[in-house]
Design an enzyme around this catalytic site. Structure first.
Site, PDB file in Angstrom:
ATOM      1  N   LYS A 167       0.839  -1.207   0.000  1.00  0.00           N
ATOM      2  CA  LYS A 167       0.000   0.000   0.000  1.00  0.00           C
ATOM      3  C   LYS A 167       0.863   1.242   0.000  1.00  0.00           C
ATOM      4  CE  LYS A 167      -3.863  -2.388   2.065  1.00  0.00           C
ATOM      5  NZ  LYS A 167      -4.321  -3.023   3.302  1.00  0.00           N
ATOM      6  N   GLN A 178      -5.305  -2.019   9.361  1.00  0.00           N
ATOM      7  CA  GLN A 178      -5.109  -3.314   8.712  1.00  0.00           C
ATOM      8  C   GLN A 178      -5.792  -4.419   9.520  1.00  0.00           C
ATOM      9  OE1 GLN A 178      -3.609  -3.748   5.759  1.00  0.00           O
ATOM     10  NE2 GLN A 178      -3.695  -5.968   5.765  1.00  0.00           N
ATOM     11  N   ASP A 215     -11.714   2.616   3.758  1.00  0.00           N
ATOM     12  CA  ASP A 215     -12.037   1.188   3.645  1.00  0.00           C
ATOM     13  C   ASP A 215     -13.546   0.977   3.477  1.00  0.00           C
ATOM     14  OD1 ASP A 215     -10.068  -0.770   3.564  1.00  0.00           O
ATOM     15  OD2 ASP A 215      -9.657  -0.643   5.715  1.00  0.00           O
TER      16      ASP A 215
HETATM   17  N1  LIG Z   1      -8.389  -2.782   6.516  1.00  0.00           N
HETATM   18  C1  LIG Z   1      -8.060  -3.659   5.566  1.00  0.00           C
HETATM   19  N2  LIG Z   1      -8.350  -3.359   4.272  1.00  0.00           N
HETATM   20  C2  LIG Z   1      -7.997  -4.233   3.283  1.00  0.00           C
HETATM   21  O1  LIG Z   1      -8.272  -3.963   2.102  1.00  0.00           O
HETATM   22  C3  LIG Z   1      -7.324  -5.442   3.630  1.00  0.00           C
HETATM   23  C4  LIG Z   1      -7.064  -5.684   4.979  1.00  0.00           C
HETATM   24  N3  LIG Z   1      -7.447  -4.789   5.922  1.00  0.00           N
HETATM   25  N4  LIG Z   1      -6.442  -6.805   5.364  1.00  0.00           N
HETATM   26  C5  LIG Z   1      -5.939  -7.765   4.424  1.00  0.00           C
HETATM   27  C6  LIG Z   1      -6.720  -7.748   3.137  1.00  0.00           C
HETATM   28  C7  LIG Z   1      -6.030  -8.379   1.983  1.00  0.00           C
HETATM   29  N5  LIG Z   1      -5.906  -7.344   0.979  1.00  0.00           N
HETATM   30  C8  LIG Z   1      -5.228  -7.518  -0.218  1.00  0.00           C
HETATM   31  C9  LIG Z   1      -4.923  -6.486  -1.072  1.00  0.00           C
HETATM   32  C10 LIG Z   1      -4.179  -6.687  -2.231  1.00  0.00           C
HETATM   33  C11 LIG Z   1      -3.701  -7.942  -2.550  1.00  0.00           C
HETATM   34  C12 LIG Z   1      -2.876  -8.136  -3.778  1.00  0.00           C
HETATM   35  O2  LIG Z   1      -2.536  -7.206  -4.479  1.00  0.00           O
HETATM   36  N6  LIG Z   1      -2.482  -9.395  -4.109  1.00  0.00           N
HETATM   37  C13 LIG Z   1      -1.669  -9.749  -5.254  1.00  0.00           C
HETATM   38  C14 LIG Z   1      -0.657 -10.826  -4.904  1.00  0.00           C
HETATM   39  C15 LIG Z   1       0.299 -10.431  -3.842  1.00  0.00           C
HETATM   40  C16 LIG Z   1       1.280 -11.550  -3.511  1.00  0.00           C
HETATM   41  O3  LIG Z   1       1.884 -12.098  -4.433  1.00  0.00           O
HETATM   42  O4  LIG Z   1       1.417 -11.844  -2.308  1.00  0.00           O
HETATM   43  C17 LIG Z   1      -2.533 -10.320  -6.370  1.00  0.00           C
HETATM   44  O5  LIG Z   1      -3.617 -10.840  -6.067  1.00  0.00           O
HETATM   45  O6  LIG Z   1      -2.121 -10.258  -7.516  1.00  0.00           O
HETATM   46  C18 LIG Z   1      -4.002  -8.973  -1.724  1.00  0.00           C
HETATM   47  C19 LIG Z   1      -4.761  -8.771  -0.575  1.00  0.00           C
HETATM   48  C20 LIG Z   1      -6.430  -6.207   1.466  1.00  0.00           C
HETATM   49  N7  LIG Z   1      -6.927  -6.371   2.698  1.00  0.00           N
END
Ligand SMILES: Nc1nc(=O)c2c([nH]1)NC[C@@H]1CN(c3ccc(C(=O)N[C@@H](CCC(=O)O)C(=O)O)cc3)C=[N+]21
Length: 368
Positions: A128, A172, A195
């Site tokens: 982020k 988070q 969020d």
């Molecule tokens: N308050 C809060 N807001 C959130 O939005 C929030 C949170 N807590 N806690 C955790 C989850 C999870 N999350 C992700 C965001 C981007 C990818 C992302 O970009 N993933 C990549 C892969 C990353 C890798 O390779 O590890 C993809 O899917 O291509 C994943 C997971 C947002 N979250």
């Protein structure tokens, strides 16, 4: 934790309604036994093949060797590329950020609060921060120890609420179990709730003729992908799998606001496969690797896979790799379009977070 998944009605685990809840599990499913529930027609030839295969791992919902040679090439779905779409959106945001800076001297700022030392959370927070920098936004980061008190978190939230250079605040999730998530999320002032987790925002999302200040980033990213890929939503049948507060439920509300006819399938649904097979659009957000099989999917439908599930993979440098809720190889034989994992909804979530932060900053400064 070893488990046996069966592609029948018991496909959900008891915790499957909530993504991002509890400790991140690396799935280690040993045998995925595929139960055939329908007589395949010619159209279902790829599925029929899979019916006869005893899959060896959740990360490989079909035997790719025999699949590839026979059928994979003839009816593959269009890939909905979240990674490149997110990049496009970030480029659009960057232009707006610099226009705002040039005309009123304000740079949008996002504050992220991380409690504890979960590795995946630390990675997300780092991503982020990088994303903020990539569009010229400011980012503020607070990392607190696992055993910090709720009061301490509330103190930082209060400080960010009062700080005019911070336009968005993200706590988070998941928080350590000794904290009351509701108390913490409610403390974020609604104008900075990028969020979209504040109940007032969700409440407005659920009501006709009301507008939330912010829509939760992941479901918003799903809808944005449908829009940008020209997928019509109005009048279509949509099935959302999973009913979490942060993805499933708001995704269903958003689809309904777009005039889809929406059904929510969850862990107590008697016949999830049958209901999902009726859908023109499927959004899956359960956190079960490869739960949605080819046989769940109506030919020609559009599949948005929100699941980002780590499964053991000795060949990967990290020791695991990421797979979706949907068995991609099978589903891409049935669907007309599908999001991959990784590179689908994940990058869109972060792009939507930046967009919400930009909107928050514009609103706070009455900048159009
Ligand atoms: N308050 C809060 N807001 C959130 O939005 C929030 C949170 N807590 N806690 C955790 C989850 C999870 N999350 C992700 C965001 C981007 C990818 C992302 O970009 N993933 C990549 C892969 C990353 C890798 O390779 O590890 C993809 O899917 O291509 C994943 C997971 C947002 N979250």
């Amino acid at each position: 934790m070893a488990a046996t998944a069966t592609a029948t009605t018991s496909a959900f685990s008891s915790t499957a309604d909530c993504v991002y809840q509890g400790a991140r599990r690396v799935h280690q499913i040993t045998t995925l036994h595929v139960a055939s529930t329908r007589r395949p027609s010619a159209f279902f030839k790829s599925v029929r093949m899979i019916d006869t295969i005893n899959c060896t791992a959740a990360s490989r919902c079909s035997s790719s060797g025999s699949m590839k040679s026979a059928t994979i090439t003839d009816a593959s779905a269009k890939v909905i590329d979240g990674k490149s779409t997110a990049k496009e959106i970030r480029d659009e945001i960057a232009i707006e950020v610099s226009r705002m800076k040039d005309s009123i001297g304000v740079v949008p700022g996002l504050a992220v609060i991380l409690v504890g030392d979960r590795k995946d959370s630390a990675t997300y927070v780092r991503n982020k921060k990088k994303a903020c920098e990539s569009v010229g936004m400011k980012s503020y980061e607070v990392c607190l120890a696992e055993d910090s008190s709720e009061q301490e978190v509330l103190k930082y939230i209060s400080g960010f609420n009062d700080d005019p250079s911070v336009h968005g605040i993200l706590v988070q999730l998941p928080l350590p179990s000794h904290m009351n998530e509701q108390n913490v999320l409610n403390a974020v002032c609604i104008e900075k709730d990028v969020d979209g987790f504040n109940p007032l925002n969700i409440g407005r999302l659920a009501m006709r003729d009301r507008e939330p200040l912010f829509v939760p980033c992941t479901p918003k990213g799903c809808i944005e992908l449908l829009h940008r890929y020209g997928v019509a939503i109005k009048g279509k049948r949509a099935v959302v799998i999973g009913r979490s507060n942060i993805v499933g439920m708001p995704a269903a509300l958003l689809l309904q606001r777009e005039d889809a006819t929406v059904t929510i399938v969850h862990s107590r649904t008697k016949n999830p496969e049958e209901i999902t097979r009726e859908a023109d659009i499927v959004i899956s957000a359960v956190g079960q690797p490869n739960m949605v099989r080819g046989s769940w999917i109506k030919p020609g439908s559009v599949i948005i896979d929100v699941g980002i599930n780590p499964v053991e993979d000795a060949k990967s440098p990290r020791g695991y790799r990421l797979v979706g809720d949907v068995c991609y190889e099978e589903a891409s034989q049935m669907a007309s379009a599908i999001t991959p994992v990784p590179g689908g909804v994940g990058p869109m979530t972060i792009a939507m977070l930046l967009l919400n932060t930009l909107v928050a900053a514009k609103r706070a400064n009455n900048f159009k």
